[in-house]
Design an enzyme around this catalytic site. Sequence first.
Site, PDB file in Angstrom:
ATOM      1  N   ARG A  14      -5.350   5.399  -8.082  1.00 32.04           N
ATOM      2  CA  ARG A  14      -5.101   6.836  -8.172  1.00 32.04           C
ATOM      3  C   ARG A  14      -4.969   7.289  -9.624  1.00 32.04           C
ATOM      4  O   ARG A  14      -5.542   8.306 -10.039  1.00 32.04           O
ATOM      5  CB  ARG A  14      -3.842   7.183  -7.374  1.00 32.04           C
ATOM      6  N   LEU A  32       0.865  -1.176   0.000  1.00 28.75           N
ATOM      7  CA  LEU A  32       0.000   0.000   0.000  1.00 28.75           C
ATOM      8  C   LEU A  32       0.903   1.228   0.000  1.00 28.75           C
ATOM      9  O   LEU A  32       1.960   1.232   0.624  1.00 28.75           O
ATOM     10  CB  LEU A  32      -0.895   0.032   1.246  1.00 28.75           C
ATOM     11  N   ASP A  33       0.481   2.270  -0.682  1.00 32.40           N
ATOM     12  CA  ASP A  33       1.249   3.510  -0.659  1.00 32.40           C
ATOM     13  C   ASP A  33       1.319   4.054   0.760  1.00 32.40           C
ATOM     14  O   ASP A  33       0.448   3.777   1.597  1.00 32.40           O
ATOM     15  CB  ASP A  33       0.592   4.546  -1.570  1.00 32.40           C
ATOM     16  N   LYS A  34       2.336   4.866   1.015  1.00 36.98           N
ATOM     17  CA  LYS A  34       2.544   5.435   2.346  1.00 36.98           C
ATOM     18  C   LYS A  34       1.270   6.064   2.905  1.00 36.98           C
ATOM     19  O   LYS A  34       0.902   5.836   4.063  1.00 36.98           O
ATOM     20  CB  LYS A  34       3.653   6.489   2.282  1.00 36.98           C
TER      21      LYS A  34
END
Length: 319
Positions: A235, A136-138
Amino acid sequence: MSLVQAEARVGSAQAGLRLDQAVAELFPEHSRSRLSGWIKSGELTVDGVTAKPRTPVAEGAVVRLAAEVAVATRDRSEPIALKLLFEDEHLLIVDKPAGLVVHPGAGNRDGTLVNALLHLDPRLEQLPRAGIVHRLDKDTSGALLVARTLAAHTALVALLGERGIHRQYEAVVNGNVLAGGTVDAPLDRHRSDRLKRAVTDSGKPARTHYRVRERFRAHTLVECQLETGRTHQIRVHMQHIRFPLVGDPLYGGSLRLPRQATETLDSTLRGFRRQALHAERLGFTHPITGEEVLAEAPRPADLAALILALRQDRERHAD
């Protein structure tokens, strides 16, 4: 270094197969590439004799494995608190908070999810990426899957590749989404910005399914399901169809406010400094026990406050 030892007898189902094919069935907890390496290094033998990967095996032959495995993750452990959504001896599912980097990297050697996992279970240093199956992205919150054993890691990575893990997200996007749909658009690195991804004909296949959950005056709460799992997929895909995520620093564009927005909504939108994306659900068949696993990560406070402010603004202007 740790020693891996195992022994198995070739059965009728494996008789006549190439050695590399047979051991993939006899030792399914190990990846094919790792088994092939052990055959070539002589750490995997047949009746006490080294053999080539293509050598056919006979029924009744004894295959022995005695190999040293180097530490796969050399990062240090740190006592960082983690909230677990599911845990057993084979795997765990973490509720990752927004702001927590998953993997150590340049400028982020400490304070990451990997550091926290190594403190929770030191055995994870033996697994690639400390057992983390997907990322998962930060600044994306929610459910993240981690294997605790080599067998579970091998099986879960294969399951992910076979699209056997259901991953569901919720997101707040800019604009009024009229109906659900599917974005089928390949993704690759952005030509000029190394931090970004972009839709490009030469990219890897990527598919995102989305549906409308709730509409506001100038925003929409959507549910997204991944068929593939490319970097920044949701995104980029939502930006591609002109509904970028609220707060997204890379793909969101400028701040968008509905006319005569309430003060609460104005301050909430201006203060929302991350992509409004949450990995809310993971579902799959447990590769070891065969049980169905379903983990749900509760909506984090900042996202809940954003959705509440959007609802209140809509209700105030309903007339």
